[in-house]
Motif scaffolding. Structure first.
Motif, PDB file in Angstrom:
ATOM      1  N   LYS A  31      -3.619   8.818  -1.341  1.00 31.01           N
ATOM      2  CA  LYS A  31      -3.401   8.442   0.048  1.00 31.01           C
ATOM      3  C   LYS A  31      -3.108   6.944   0.157  1.00 31.01           C
ATOM      4  O   LYS A  31      -2.187   6.513   0.850  1.00 31.01           O
ATOM      5  N   THR A  32      -3.890   6.136  -0.571  1.00 32.56           N
ATOM      6  CA  THR A  32      -3.693   4.684  -0.560  1.00 32.56           C
ATOM      7  C   THR A  32      -2.328   4.326  -1.122  1.00 32.56           C
ATOM      8  O   THR A  32      -1.605   3.487  -0.558  1.00 32.56           O
ATOM      9  N   GLN A  33      -1.954   4.933  -2.223  1.00 38.68           N
ATOM     10  CA  GLN A  33      -0.654   4.658  -2.852  1.00 38.68           C
ATOM     11  C   GLN A  33       0.502   5.094  -1.960  1.00 38.68           C
ATOM     12  O   GLN A  33       1.506   4.401  -1.846  1.00 38.68           O
ATOM     13  N   ARG A  34       0.357   6.241  -1.302  1.00 40.42           N
ATOM     14  CA  ARG A  34       1.389   6.737  -0.398  1.00 40.42           C
ATOM     15  C   ARG A  34       1.600   5.753   0.759  1.00 40.42           C
ATOM     16  O   ARG A  34       2.730   5.420   1.109  1.00 40.42           O
ATOM     17  N   GLU A  35       0.530   5.266   1.339  1.00 43.82           N
ATOM     18  CA  GLU A  35       0.622   4.294   2.433  1.00 43.82           C
ATOM     19  C   GLU A  35       1.274   2.999   1.950  1.00 43.82           C
ATOM     20  O   GLU A  35       2.128   2.423   2.634  1.00 43.82           O
ATOM     21  N   PHE A  36       0.839   2.569   0.772  1.00 41.53           N
ATOM     22  CA  PHE A  36       1.409   1.344   0.194  1.00 41.53           C
ATOM     23  C   PHE A  36       2.907   1.515  -0.045  1.00 41.53           C
ATOM     24  O   PHE A  36       3.708   0.638   0.296  1.00 41.53           O
ATOM     25  N   LEU A  37       3.306   2.634  -0.621  1.00 38.94           N
ATOM     26  CA  LEU A  37       4.716   2.872  -0.914  1.00 38.94           C
ATOM     27  C   LEU A  37       5.542   3.006   0.363  1.00 38.94           C
ATOM     28  O   LEU A  37       6.689   2.564   0.415  1.00 38.94           O
ATOM     29  N   GLN A  38       4.991   3.600   1.407  1.00 39.67           N
ATOM     30  CA  GLN A  38       5.709   3.709   2.672  1.00 39.67           C
ATOM     31  C   GLN A  38       5.942   2.324   3.280  1.00 39.67           C
ATOM     32  O   GLN A  38       7.034   2.019   3.768  1.00 39.67           O
ATOM     33  N   LYS A  39       4.910   1.475   3.222  1.00 40.16           N
ATOM     34  CA  LYS A  39       5.069   0.111   3.737  1.00 40.16           C
ATOM     35  C   LYS A  39       6.078  -0.658   2.898  1.00 40.16           C
ATOM     36  O   LYS A  39       6.926  -1.372   3.430  1.00 40.16           O
ATOM     37  N   ASP A  40       5.945  -0.509   1.568  1.00 39.62           N
ATOM     38  CA  ASP A  40       6.851  -1.208   0.661  1.00 39.62           C
ATOM     39  C   ASP A  40       8.284  -0.733   0.860  1.00 39.62           C
ATOM     40  O   ASP A  40       9.222  -1.545   0.879  1.00 39.62           O
TER      41      ASP A  40
END
Length: 150
Positions: free
Chosen positions: A5-14
């Motif tokens: 979940k954390t990685q998905r959010e990070f990748l969406q922001k990135d």
């Protein structure tokens, strides 16, 4: 699951930031291309002005050259004629400025349109290309404004 979940959010922001940066770069590139093309059009206008000066009727050509020399010549300057042979030594010698300022006719230069004056203190480039280039800075903004409304 928390890591995902954390990685998905990070990748969406990135991904959103990457798209935003690429759009900014693309917009700058478009502006550069438009500016370059506008500069090319303005350059073409000045080149056409130069060509029109060189293609003046002989009487207008003589008047322009005489006016340029009247404004710039110092006593005793030597006149260098352009290689286009529109003006002859005889044409120049008939000008009022020629006798008033005790000018001399020299040779023929490697330029088209206008004349050059070789003086004791300084030389004056009155060839049409130099005249157009001399007013280019002052008029470029006005030309762009009239062409592009800017």
């Amino acid at each position: 699951e928390g890591y995902r979940k954390t990685q998905r959010e990070f990748l969406q922001k990135d991904a959103a930031e990457t798209v935003k940066r690429r759009l900014s770069v693309a917009e700058l590139d478009v502006r550069k291309i438009i500016l370059k093309e506008k500069q090319a059009v303005v350059e073409k206008v000045f080149n056409e002005a130069y060509a029109k000066l060189c293609a003046l009727k002989k009487s207008d050509y003589l008047s322009l050259v005489e006016r340029l020399m009247s404004e710039s010549a110092d006593e005793g300057d030597e006149i260098v004629l352009s290689c286009d042979k529109v003006l002859s030594a005889t044409d120049v010698e008939k000008m009022k400025v020629f006798s008033d300022k005790k000018l001399k006719v020299g040779g023929v230069g490697d330029f088209i349109g206008g004349v050059m004056l070789i003086g004791k203190i300084c030389d004056k480039n009155l060839c049409f290309k130099a005249v157009v280039d001399g007013i280019r800075d002052d008029l470029s903004a006005k030309v762009a404004e009239s062409l592009f409304g800017e």
